[in-house]
Design an enzyme around this catalytic site. Structure first.
Site, PDB file in Angstrom:
ATOM      1  N   THR A  10       0.817  -1.223   0.000  1.00  0.00           N
ATOM      2  CA  THR A  10       0.000   0.000   0.000  1.00  0.00           C
ATOM      3  C   THR A  10       0.846   1.266   0.000  1.00  0.00           C
ATOM      4  O   THR A  10       0.466   2.272  -0.612  1.00  0.00           O
ATOM      5  CB  THR A  10      -0.906   0.015   1.258  1.00  0.00           C
ATOM      6  OG1 THR A  10      -1.784  -1.099   1.165  1.00  0.00           O
ATOM      7  CG2 THR A  10      -1.725   1.280   1.359  1.00  0.00           C
ATOM      8  N   THR A  84       1.826  -4.642   4.220  1.00  0.00           N
ATOM      9  CA  THR A  84       1.721  -5.009   5.634  1.00  0.00           C
ATOM     10  C   THR A  84       1.193  -6.431   5.851  1.00  0.00           C
ATOM     11  O   THR A  84       1.454  -7.033   6.878  1.00  0.00           O
ATOM     12  CB  THR A  84       0.795  -4.027   6.385  1.00  0.00           C
ATOM     13  OG1 THR A  84      -0.491  -4.030   5.752  1.00  0.00           O
ATOM     14  CG2 THR A  84       1.359  -2.631   6.387  1.00  0.00           C
ATOM     15  N   ASP A  85       0.430  -6.949   4.859  1.00  0.00           N
ATOM     16  CA  ASP A  85      -0.269  -8.219   5.102  1.00  0.00           C
ATOM     17  C   ASP A  85       0.665  -9.385   5.437  1.00  0.00           C
ATOM     18  O   ASP A  85       0.334 -10.222   6.274  1.00  0.00           O
ATOM     19  CB  ASP A  85      -1.132  -8.592   3.888  1.00  0.00           C
ATOM     20  CG  ASP A  85      -2.345  -7.680   3.755  1.00  0.00           C
ATOM     21  OD1 ASP A  85      -2.685  -6.995   4.730  1.00  0.00           O
ATOM     22  OD2 ASP A  85      -2.955  -7.659   2.664  1.00  0.00           O
ATOM     23  N   THR A 267       1.113 -21.458  21.155  1.00  0.00           N
ATOM     24  CA  THR A 267      -0.212 -21.187  21.717  1.00  0.00           C
ATOM     25  C   THR A 267      -1.032 -20.287  20.790  1.00  0.00           C
ATOM     26  O   THR A 267      -0.476 -19.491  20.037  1.00  0.00           O
ATOM     27  CB  THR A 267      -0.093 -20.525  23.118  1.00  0.00           C
ATOM     28  OG1 THR A 267      -1.401 -20.200  23.572  1.00  0.00           O
ATOM     29  CG2 THR A 267       0.742 -19.256  23.090  1.00  0.00           C
ATOM     30  N   GLN A 268      -2.355 -20.436  20.857  1.00  0.00           N
ATOM     31  CA  GLN A 268      -3.252 -19.561  20.098  1.00  0.00           C
ATOM     32  C   GLN A 268      -3.323 -18.177  20.717  1.00  0.00           C
ATOM     33  O   GLN A 268      -3.787 -17.236  20.098  1.00  0.00           O
ATOM     34  CB  GLN A 268      -4.675 -20.142  20.063  1.00  0.00           C
ATOM     35  CG  GLN A 268      -4.726 -21.501  19.460  1.00  0.00           C
ATOM     36  CD  GLN A 268      -6.142 -22.024  19.301  1.00  0.00           C
ATOM     37  OE1 GLN A 268      -7.109 -21.329  19.579  1.00  0.00           O
ATOM     38  NE2 GLN A 268      -6.255 -23.246  18.838  1.00  0.00           N
TER      39      GLN A 268
HETATM   40  N1  ASP Z   1      -2.560  -5.709   0.699  1.00  0.00           N
HETATM   41  C1  ASP Z   1      -1.475  -4.796   1.037  1.00  0.00           C
HETATM   42  C2  ASP Z   1      -0.191  -5.589   1.036  1.00  0.00           C
HETATM   43  O1  ASP Z   1       0.082  -6.308   1.947  1.00  0.00           O
HETATM   44  C3  ASP Z   1      -1.750  -4.181   2.354  1.00  0.00           C
HETATM   45  C4  ASP Z   1      -0.714  -3.178   2.822  1.00  0.00           C
HETATM   46  O2  ASP Z   1       0.307  -2.940   2.269  1.00  0.00           O
HETATM   47  O3  ASP Z   1      -0.992  -2.581   3.867  1.00  0.00           O
HETATM   48  O4  ASP Z   1       0.557  -5.480   0.097  1.00  0.00           O
END
Ligand code: ASP
Length: 354
Positions: A10, A84-85, A267-268
Site C-alpha cells: 500500500t 503489511t499483510d 499457543t493460540q
Molecule cells: N494488501 C497490502 C499488502 O500487503 C496491504 C498493505 O500494504 O498494507 O501489500
C-alpha cells in the site's frame, strides 16, 4: 548510505480508474518524500514486479536475502518497503536466512499510500530511514518499523487493518520508540551471533500451520499431515493443550515416527509461552514427539520450520533441538520466562466443622 528495497504494498500504491489500489513505481513514491535527502544518503532497488505482499513468498524471501548479502558491505543499512499483510513472514524469514547480521534491515509499509493527503507512509518511511542510518547497535537486526515503534521482526504480529498502529510484539519489548527523540529501552541481548554474515540459501515450503478448534475431527488433521508435509506448526489451546479426540495425537505421532515430520506446538493466545508439562493435555504432545515452540509467533514458527528443514547440514535430532532454541531472538528461553503462578492444589470443600 542506506539501500531502499521496494517490493510493493500500500505504501506505494496508486488508485486505478475503477478505484482499486495497485502498486506504482518507486520513483513516483519517493517524489512524495523529498525530505529523505536531509536524513541520509540512499539509493534504491525494486524487487520486480512490485506486488501486493500476499504475492510474496519463500522464493522472494530468498531473493531478498541474497540481494542483501551481495550488497552487505556497500551500505550501512537496508530499508525494505513492503505490504503489511505478510510483512511479519518476510521479516522472520530474513532473520533466519541472514545469520550473523550486524546491520539494520528494517521493513516498513503503510496503511495509506504515500500519495494520500492524510497518510502514515511518509512518517514510517522517514523514521525507518533515520533508524537505519542511526548506527545504534540495537537496530542492527531485522526489524519492523511502524507507527513510532521499531519491533523485532520475528516477534511482530499484524494486529489491525484499520489503525496506523498496525503491529505489535506481544512477547518482546520494542527495540526503539520514536518520539521527540529516539529511545532505546533495555532489552535482553540477542543470542550469540557469528562475526561475519552467513547467508542460508534454502527454505522448505512443505509445511503447514494448523489452529486447533473445539470439535476438530482427527480425519481433517490426518488429511493435512498426509498431504504430505514435512513440518507442522500446531496452534494449541492455552499453554499447549490438545483435546483427547481419538486419533488426533496418534496421526501426529505416526508422521513424526514414520517419516520424520518436524512438529512444533505454540499457543493460540497472543501472550505467553507453551509449557507442555503443565497439563496432562499438553504432555500428550510431548509424548508424541512434538517440540515446544515457547512463545514464538505462528509466523516465526512456520518460517523457522521452513528454514530448519531447508538446512541439509542438520540431522533430524539437530532440527528438533534448534526448533526450541532461541536462534535469532524469536523466542524467550525457558530460563528467562517469568514463572506463571501454578494452580494451588485443591483438596475438596472446606470442612464445615473447622
Ligand atoms: N494488501 C497490502 C499488502 O500487503 C496491504 C498493505 O500494504 O498494507 O501489500
Amino acid at each position: 548510505m542506506i539501500h531502499i528495497i521496494y517490493t510493493g504494498g500500500t505504501i506505494g500504491m496508486v488508485q486505478r480508474d475503477d478505484g482499486a489500489l495497485e502498486p506504482a513505481g518507486i520513483d513516483d513514491l519517493l517524489t512524495y518524500a523529498p525530505e529523505l535527502a536531509q536524513v541520509t544518503a540512499w539509493d534504491y532497488f525494486t524487487l520486480e514486479p512490485p506486488r501486493d505482499s500476499v504475492d510474496l513468498g519463500p522464493d522472494d524471501w530468498l531473493a531478498l536475502a541474497r540481494h542483501i548479502e551481495a550488497h552487505y558491505h556497500d551500505y550501512d543499512g537496508f530499508v525494505i518497503l513492503h505490504g503489511t499483510d505478510t510483512m511479519v513472514y518476510t521479516a522472520a524469514a530474513l532473520s533466519f536466512l541472514l545469520e550473523g547480521l550486524r546491520k539494520p534491515v528494517i521493513l516498513t509499509g503503510a496503511q495509506l499510500p504515500i500519495g494520500a493527503v492524510r497518510n502514515d507512509a511518509r512518517n514510517n518511511l522517514i523514521a525507518a530511514m533515520e533508524l537505519a542510518s542511526s548506527g545504534h547497535p540495537q537496530v542492527a537486526e531485522v526489524g519492523i518499523y511502524f507507527n513510532d515503534r521499531l519491533l523485532r521482526g520475528n516477534r511482530a504480529v499484524k494486529t489491525s487493518i484499520f489503525a496506523f498502529d498496525a503491529f505489535d510484539s506481544p512477547n518482546f519489548p520494542p527495540l526503539a520508540h520514536v518520539g521527540v527523540s529516539i529511545r532505546y529501552p533495555v532489552i535482553p541481548p540477542l543470542p550469540h551471533r557469528p562475526d561475519r554474515l552467513i547467508l542460508h540459501r534454502a527454505l522448505t515450503p512443505q509445511v503447514a500451520l494448523l489452529k486447533l478448534f473445539p470439535g476438530m475431527s482427527a480425519r481433517l488433521l490426518a488429511a493435512l499431515i498426509d498431504a504430505p508435509i514435512q513440518g507442522l506448526v500446531l496452534e494449541t489451546f492455552g499453554s499447549g493443550n490438545v483435546p483427547a479426540t481419538p486419533g488426533l495425537i496418534e496421526s501426529i505421532a505416526r508422521a513424526i515416527d514414520d517419516r520424520g515430520m518436524l512438529a512444533v506446538a505454540i499457543t493460540q493466545q497472543l501472550q505467553g509461552s507453551v509449557r507442555l508439562d503443565a497439563y496432562a493435555a499438553g504432555r500428550r504432545l510431548c509424548d508424541a514427539g512434538v517440540v515446544s515452540g515457547g512463545d514464538m509467533t505462528p509466523y516465526a514458527a512456520l518460517v523457522k520450520l521452513m528454514f530448519l528443514l531447508g538446512r541439509q547440514d542438520l540431522s533430524r535430532e539437530d532440527r528438533r533441538t534448534l526448533l526450541s532454541r532461541n536462534l535469532r531472538g524469536e523466542l524467550t528461553p525457558p530460563a528467562e520466562l517469568i514463572p506463571e503462578p501454578r494452580p494451588t492444589s485443591f483438596s475438596g470443600p472446606p470442612d464445615p466443622k473447622s
